[in-house]
Motif scaffolding. Structure first.
Motif, short mmCIF file in Angstrom:
data_model
loop_
_atom_site.label_atom_id
_atom_site.label_comp_id
_atom_site.label_asym_id
_atom_site.label_seq_id
_atom_site.Cartn_x
_atom_site.Cartn_y
_atom_site.Cartn_z
N ALA A 10 0.82 -1.21 0.00
CA ALA A 10 0.00 0.00 0.00
C ALA A 10 0.85 1.26 0.00
CB ALA A 10 -0.93 0.00 1.21
N SER A 11 2.09 1.18 0.48
CA SER A 11 2.95 2.36 0.52
C SER A 11 3.32 2.81 -0.88
CB SER A 11 4.21 2.06 1.33
OG SER A 11 3.90 1.72 2.66
N ASP A 12 3.59 1.86 -1.77
CA ASP A 12 4.00 2.18 -3.14
C ASP A 12 2.92 1.86 -4.17
OD1 ASP A 12 6.43 3.09 -2.31
OD2 ASP A 12 7.51 1.24 -2.72
N LYS A 13 1.74 1.41 -3.70
CA LYS A 13 0.65 1.03 -4.59
C LYS A 13 1.10 -0.01 -5.63
CE LYS A 13 -2.63 4.87 -4.47
NZ LYS A 13 -3.36 5.84 -5.29
N ARG A 14 1.74 -1.03 -5.14
CA ARG A 14 2.18 -2.10 -6.04
C ARG A 14 1.64 -3.44 -5.57
NH1 ARG A 14 8.32 -2.12 -7.50
NH2 ARG A 14 8.66 -2.00 -5.26
N ARG A 15 1.56 -4.38 -6.48
CA ARG A 15 1.09 -5.71 -6.14
C ARG A 15 1.98 -6.73 -6.81
NH1 ARG A 15 -3.33 -5.41 -10.81
NH2 ARG A 15 -3.67 -7.66 -10.89
N GLN A 16 2.08 -7.88 -6.21
CA GLN A 16 2.89 -8.97 -6.74
C GLN A 16 2.05 -10.22 -6.72
OE1 GLN A 16 6.01 -9.34 -8.03
NE2 GLN A 16 5.43 -11.48 -8.33
N ARG A 126 3.76 -0.79 4.01
CA ARG A 126 2.52 -1.37 4.52
C ARG A 126 2.07 -2.46 3.54
NH1 ARG A 126 -1.51 1.81 4.16
NH2 ARG A 126 -0.56 3.46 2.94
N ILE A 127 2.11 -3.72 3.98
CA ILE A 127 1.84 -4.82 3.06
C ILE A 127 0.76 -5.75 3.61
CG2 ILE A 127 4.14 -4.74 2.05
CD1 ILE A 127 4.93 -7.11 3.70
N ASP A 141 -8.44 -0.35 7.07
CA ASP A 141 -8.04 0.95 6.52
C ASP A 141 -6.53 1.15 6.53
OD1 ASP A 141 -10.65 1.57 6.06
OD2 ASP A 141 -10.87 2.94 7.77
N LYS A 142 -5.82 0.48 7.43
CA LYS A 142 -4.38 0.68 7.47
C LYS A 142 -3.69 0.03 6.28
CE LYS A 142 -3.53 -3.19 10.65
NZ LYS A 142 -2.88 -3.59 11.93
N TRP A 286 -1.40 -8.47 11.38
CA TRP A 286 -0.32 -7.62 10.89
C TRP A 286 -0.64 -6.98 9.54
CZ3 TRP A 286 5.05 -10.40 11.88
CH2 TRP A 286 5.23 -10.55 13.26
N VAL A 287 -1.84 -7.17 9.04
CA VAL A 287 -2.22 -6.61 7.74
C VAL A 287 -2.06 -5.09 7.77
CG1 VAL A 287 -4.12 -6.22 6.13
CG2 VAL A 287 -3.80 -8.47 7.17
N GLY A 288 -1.30 -4.56 6.83
CA GLY A 288 -1.10 -3.12 6.75
C GLY A 288 0.00 -2.58 7.63
#
Length: 395
Positions: A10-16, A126-127, A141-142, A286-288
């Motif tokens: 979420a910090s870099d708006k990327r997904r893998q 934040r992952i 939300d986090k 630990w989500v986010g």
């Protein structure tokens, strides 16, 4: 049909995208190694010979009457840190290794680049790991903030609702093969730049930018947000492979990536509310949160600071429960059998074996340069630092 899973940053708006060992499987994601997770948040060490090159550092300020080294340190740093994207990082390293003065000045930038742009791009981010049928409105939300949810909602209103993949509408898709550094000998742009240098400069180049994971027994997964940590040695013992090299635990099915998965797995759509996926998702506290993998040597206070909590036993117990639910009485056999590591390149870095490959005999050297020049002729590869590094620290 079992839902798919993706890691999101979420910090870099990327997904893998999660890729199992085979195209289709009935096993939940937890039961496959995820070396991308480990590699993408593990803080590397510099190569040990770098310290020798940095000994007897020159004084601050100008050290010559004329020329480049007559400039103040502030101007030299501006040159070394020029944000011009056309100036590739290997060119910056080549400038830094021309003299000890520039090498010393460049260290903070090169350290950050080695750590957060090459080896650990998702560290401190934040992952989470989301199911593709998750209701994005219910995601904590986090991880997906209200603003991001508004963005997803606007995208769906424009393009129409979707049965799956809704949570991923605002995340850029990435390939791990393009994101993570595989060592200087494994990436064409690096190898070609290096092989054209004299041998002494090649060794200095590798010392300046090379990164390793030394075989230590104090590697830990740290949740920076909650001040909790998990020890790698306990996971190796669970696999009955206590001597497997940390932090990657290459030959263990259970590793620090598994420990992280037990805490960032999240979905609102369960195929079986009483099944193993629902159990794992119930542990997703630990989500986010922000995470790194480092060593106690570099963060000694996590053992002596009452604000840090060792949750290793709790995580090991949850992993054991999940394996029992999946495999019944044979869970130990499945856990401890030999697992050939998938995506072996994810275990490549600038170790001694890789580095020595940069010093072939002269005939082989020229052959390799010619071959790489041919392969690179139609490619434009540049590695560009992305994040601000002022004031960075490991925790």
């Amino acid at each position: 049909m079992r839902q798919g899973w993706e890691f999101v940053n979420a910090s870099d708006k990327r997904r893998q995208y999660y890729t199992p060992e085979r195209e289709w499987t009935d096993k939940p994601i937890l039961f496959f190694k995820q070396p991308f997770l480990v590699r993408s948040i593990t803080i590397p060490y510099p190569r040990p010979e770098l310290a020798k090159y940095l000994e007897n550092a020159p004084p601050t300020g100008p050290v010559a009457r004329t020329g480049l080294l007559s400039l103040p340190d502030e101007i030299l740093l501006m040159i070394l840190e020029d944000p011009d994207p056309t100036w590739a990082i290997n060119s910056r390293v080549c400038l830094a290794i021309t003299c000890k003065k520039l090498l010393v000045l460049a260290q903070p930038r090169l350290t950050h680049y080695r750590t957060f742009d090459l080896m650990a791009e998702w560290a401190r981010c934040r992952i989470g790991c989301l199911g593709d049928r998750t209701d994005y409105e219910k995601v904590p939300d986090k991880l997906i903030s209200p603003a991001m949810k508004d963005e997803i909602r606007a995208t769906l209103e424009k393009n129409g609702p979707r049965y799956y993949h809704e949570p991923f509408q605002v995340f850029r898709f990435g390939f791990a093969t393009a994101q993570l550094h595989r060592g200087a000998t494994q990436q064409q742009a690096w190898a070609l730049s290096l092989l054209k240098l004299p041998e002494a400069d090649r060794r200095l180049f590798i010392a300046a930018i090379g990164a390793i994971y030394p075989p230590r027994n104090d590697w830990v997964l740290c949740n920076i947000s909650k001040r909790q940590f998990v020890r790698a040695d306990a996971l190796a013992a669970l696999n009955r492979k206590p001597d497997d090299q940390q932090p990657l635990l290459k030959h263990c099915l259970i590793d620090l990536g598994t420990a992280l998965m037990m805490r960032i797995f999240w979905t609102s759509a369960h195929d079986d509310p009483n099944g193993v996926e629902a159990f794992i998702a119930s542990k997703g506290s630990w989500v986010g949160d922000r995470h790194i993998i480092t060593t106690i040597e570099r963060a000694p206070y996590i053992e002596g600071d009452s604000r840090w909590e060792d949750v290793t036993d709790e995580v090991v117990a949850d992993i054991t429960t999940a394996f029992r639910m999946q495999y019944g009485d044979k869970w130990e056999d499945e856990l401890r059998r030999f697992h050939f590591p998938p995506n072996d390149w994810l275990y490549c870095f600038d170790d001694d074996k890789q580095v020595e490959a940069l010093f072939p005999d002269p005939e082989r050297l020229m052959d390799r340069i010619t071959r790489l020049e041919g392969e690179m002729s139609e490619m434009d590869i540049q590695i560009i630092p992305r994040r601000d590094y002022e004031g960075w620290d490991l925790l």
